[in-house]
Write a protein that holds these residues in place. Structure first.
Motif: not given
Length: 117
Positions: A65-71, A73-83
């Motif tokens: 998903m190219g997440l390693k190239d993105q910065n 946030t905690e909100k993003d980490f939570k979103h992906y953990l739930l996704e």
């Protein structure tokens, strides 16, 4: 509270659960068939110190998903953990107020020590 969050198809999870000889007083939650709720993710993050501490950067989807190239946030980490369950670093073992995330030898040894207290 004694919980184990794991993936039944993960050989590492199975090995660690067997190695720790976790008893029936643990609640086992298979995260693919019974995904984590927002409340559970919040509780785990509180114990771990952050959502990022629960997040697996070794997951194939993380790279795909190219997440390693993105910065992120905690909100993003939570979103992906739930996704998607694959983003949770496994296994997650909660023993009372202590949390052990992942499969490193150091983490497994600390969990084993906590079980013997």
């Amino acid at each position: 509270m004694k919980n184990v969050y794991f993936l039944k198809t993960c050989n590492t999870c199975t090995r660690i659960i067997n190695e720790l000889n976790l008893s029936d007083d643990f609640k086992f939650q298979e995260i693919k068939s019974e995904p984590l709720t927002a409340k559970q993710v919040d509780e785990l993050a509180k114990l771990a110190g952050s959502y990022e501490a629960l997040f697996s950067k070794r997951a194939k989807l993380y790279k795909d998903m190219g997440l390693k190239d993105q910065n992120l946030t905690e909100k993003d980490f939570k979103h992906y953990l739930l996704e998607h369950y694959t983003f949770l670093s496994r296994p997650v073992i909660v023993i009372n107020d202590k949390i052990f995330v992942g499969s490193s030898k150091k983490t497994v040894a600390a969990a084993k020590e906590a079980l013997n207290e």
